[in-house]
Enzyme design. Structure first.
Site, PDB file in Angstrom:
ATOM      1  N   ASP A  14       0.832  -1.205   0.000  1.00 39.95           N
ATOM      2  CA  ASP A  14       0.000   0.000   0.000  1.00 39.95           C
ATOM      3  C   ASP A  14       0.872   1.263   0.000  1.00 39.95           C
ATOM      4  O   ASP A  14       0.356   2.383  -0.066  1.00 39.95           O
ATOM      5  CB  ASP A  14      -1.013  -0.007   1.155  1.00 39.95           C
ATOM      6  CG  ASP A  14      -0.350   0.004   2.520  1.00 39.95           C
ATOM      7  OD1 ASP A  14       0.891  -0.055   2.592  1.00 39.95           O
ATOM      8  OD2 ASP A  14      -1.088   0.077   3.529  1.00 39.95           O
ATOM      9  N   SER A  15       2.188   1.073   0.033  1.00 43.56           N
ATOM     10  CA  SER A  15       3.098   2.212  -0.152  1.00 43.56           C
ATOM     11  C   SER A  15       2.859   2.862  -1.512  1.00 43.56           C
ATOM     12  O   SER A  15       3.327   3.977  -1.766  1.00 43.56           O
ATOM     13  CB  SER A  15       4.558   1.761  -0.039  1.00 43.56           C
ATOM     14  OG  SER A  15       4.814   0.649  -0.868  1.00 43.56           O
ATOM     15  N   ASP A  22      -1.333  -6.319  -0.325  1.00 44.84           N
ATOM     16  CA  ASP A  22      -1.412  -5.602   0.950  1.00 44.84           C
ATOM     17  C   ASP A  22      -2.853  -5.146   1.190  1.00 44.84           C
ATOM     18  O   ASP A  22      -3.445  -4.470   0.333  1.00 44.84           O
ATOM     19  CB  ASP A  22      -0.506  -4.362   0.851  1.00 44.84           C
ATOM     20  CG  ASP A  22       0.198  -4.045   2.142  1.00 44.84           C
ATOM     21  OD1 ASP A  22      -0.026  -4.750   3.137  1.00 44.84           O
ATOM     22  OD2 ASP A  22       0.996  -3.088   2.141  1.00 44.84           O
ATOM     23  N   LYS A  29      -1.267  -9.351   3.202  1.00 44.53           N
ATOM     24  CA  LYS A  29      -0.515  -8.829   4.353  1.00 44.53           C
ATOM     25  C   LYS A  29      -1.381  -7.812   5.068  1.00 44.53           C
ATOM     26  O   LYS A  29      -2.123  -7.067   4.420  1.00 44.53           O
ATOM     27  CB  LYS A  29       0.791  -8.163   3.894  1.00 44.53           C
ATOM     28  CG  LYS A  29       1.554  -7.510   5.035  1.00 44.53           C
ATOM     29  CD  LYS A  29       2.928  -7.028   4.613  1.00 44.53           C
ATOM     30  CE  LYS A  29       2.943  -5.644   4.015  1.00 44.53           C
ATOM     31  NZ  LYS A  29       2.393  -4.580   4.853  1.00 44.53           N
ATOM     32  N   GLU A  89      -1.302  -5.114   8.793  1.00 41.89           N
ATOM     33  CA  GLU A  89      -0.440  -4.536   9.825  1.00 41.89           C
ATOM     34  C   GLU A  89      -1.042  -4.716  11.216  1.00 41.89           C
ATOM     35  O   GLU A  89      -2.261  -4.717  11.365  1.00 41.89           O
ATOM     36  CB  GLU A  89      -0.261  -3.027   9.556  1.00 41.89           C
ATOM     37  CG  GLU A  89       0.431  -2.732   8.242  1.00 41.89           C
ATOM     38  CD  GLU A  89       0.534  -1.245   7.947  1.00 41.89           C
ATOM     39  OE1 GLU A  89       0.236  -0.413   8.829  1.00 41.89           O
ATOM     40  OE2 GLU A  89       0.908  -0.900   6.813  1.00 41.89           O
ATOM     41  N   GLU A  93       9.513  -3.759  10.353  1.00 38.89           N
ATOM     42  CA  GLU A  93       9.929  -2.497   9.722  1.00 38.89           C
ATOM     43  C   GLU A  93      10.486  -1.496  10.747  1.00 38.89           C
ATOM     44  O   GLU A  93       9.862  -1.224  11.782  1.00 38.89           O
ATOM     45  CB  GLU A  93       8.730  -1.865   8.977  1.00 38.89           C
ATOM     46  CG  GLU A  93       9.076  -0.551   8.311  1.00 38.89           C
ATOM     47  CD  GLU A  93       8.086  -0.103   7.252  1.00 38.89           C
ATOM     48  OE1 GLU A  93       7.160  -0.868   6.918  1.00 38.89           O
ATOM     49  OE2 GLU A  93       8.248   1.022   6.758  1.00 38.89           O
TER      50      GLU A  93
HETATM   51  O1  KIV Z   1       3.583  -1.088   1.543  1.00 37.08           O
HETATM   52  C1  KIV Z   1       4.722  -1.577   1.445  1.00 37.08           C
HETATM   53  O2  KIV Z   1       5.399  -1.461   0.423  1.00 37.08           O
HETATM   54  C2  KIV Z   1       5.222  -2.286   2.614  1.00 37.08           C
HETATM   55  C3  KIV Z   1       6.664  -2.676   2.617  1.00 37.08           C
HETATM   56  C4  KIV Z   1       7.516  -1.504   2.799  1.00 37.08           C
HETATM   57  C5  KIV Z   1       6.947  -3.748   3.617  1.00 37.08           C
HETATM   58  O3  KIV Z   1       4.498  -2.536   3.528  1.00 37.08           O
END
Ligand code: KIV
Length: 267
Positions: free
Chosen positions: A46-47, A85, A115, A117, A184
């Site tokens: 989600d970055s 994510d 994934k 958090e 992280e």
């Molecule tokens: O969103 C993302 O790219 C991440 C990674 C930095 C682990 O969560």
């Protein structure tokens, strides 16, 4: 036919001491390129809210954004395990909502795992996902959707209390059934301790060299990112400079009437 990397392969890599590689990628061409280079896992992170969409943080990313980009990445990844994510508020509301959203990401995004958090507070949702067959990767430490709670993108686990909490969270996530955990921005000694304590692989980002694997965001790795580079990022290329030069050359050649020359026109 190329054999896809599986969760079992990642587990075996930890057991045999082979480092796991992961890159956060959002588009078809880059997914295809890094897959061909032999990356083990691709995270559609989600970055992308920051790198692709230009937001200040990841909080505005929607499930639709994630599905669209996960579809593109999955089309490019023949070998790598693709992890989608789950964005802010697609989980954390109720087990039913989490199942529905993770199911959509798997079904429409065509990824093999999701994934999310958080620590102890996520365990019931994780178990519910596993019950319907969705593998889950955990994420602790500097979890970007908690940025407002943390008061910025800051290294986590620096006090004794925070250290103990992160270790406990990691153990609870493993007990809940996650197949791996991203750690992280935490001090390397804590990441090492967590890695040694767990039987599942840890993937570090800003967490030192003792994690079972490493992940970087593609834009940081190739020098495309416009965001300030955190200390842990190693820039393996400077794509921004290459793009700037190419565009400048194009502008100059068009202005000077050099492009298109005869070889670039139809008869
Ligand atoms: O969103 C993302 O790219 C991440 C990674 C930095 C682990 O969560």
């Amino acid at each position: 036919m190329i054999k896809k990397v599986t969760i079992k392969n990642l587990q075996k890599m930890k057991e045999e001491g082979e480092k796991i590689t992961m890159i956060s990628v959002y588009t078809y061409p880059l997914s295809k390129i890094i897959d061909q280079m032999g990356i083990d896992t691709i995270l559609v992170g989600d970055s992308l809210g920051m790198t692709i969409l230009g937001f200040e943080d990841t909080l505005k990313v929607t499930l639709e954004d994630m599905i669209r980009h996960t579809q593109a990445v999955s089309r490019g990844a023949e070998r790598a395990l693709v992890i989608g994510d789950l964005p802010f508020l697609s989980y954390g509301l109720s087990k039913e909502e989490t199942i529905k959203h993770a199911g959509m990401l798997i079904k429409e995004g065509n990824c093999q795992a999701v994934k999310l958090e958080g620590g102890e507070e996520r365990t019931e949702e994780i178990q519910a996902l596993l019950e319907i067959g969705v593998p889950v990767m955990g994420h602790i430490g500097l979890t970007p959707t908690y940025v407002n709670k943390f008061g910025g993108f800051k290294v986590q686990g620096k006090s004794q209390i925070a250290e103990t909490k992160l270790l406990e969270d990691a153990i609870k996530l493993e007990d809940a059934g996650v197949f791996s955990i991203v750690i992280e921005s935490v001090p390397w000694k804590l990441a090492k301790q967590i890695t040694e304590e767990l039987t599942i692989p840890t993937i570090g980002i800003g967490a030192g060299e003792y994690c079972d694997g490493q992940v970087l965001v593609i834009d940081d790795l190739i020098g495309l990112s416009l965001i300030d580079k955190p200390k842990f990022v190693k820039k393996y290329a400077n794509v921004q400079e290459i793009v700037k030069k190419a565009v400048k050359d194009f502008i100059n050649e068009v202005k000077e009437g050099k492009y298109p020359s005869e070889e670039f026109r139809y008869g």
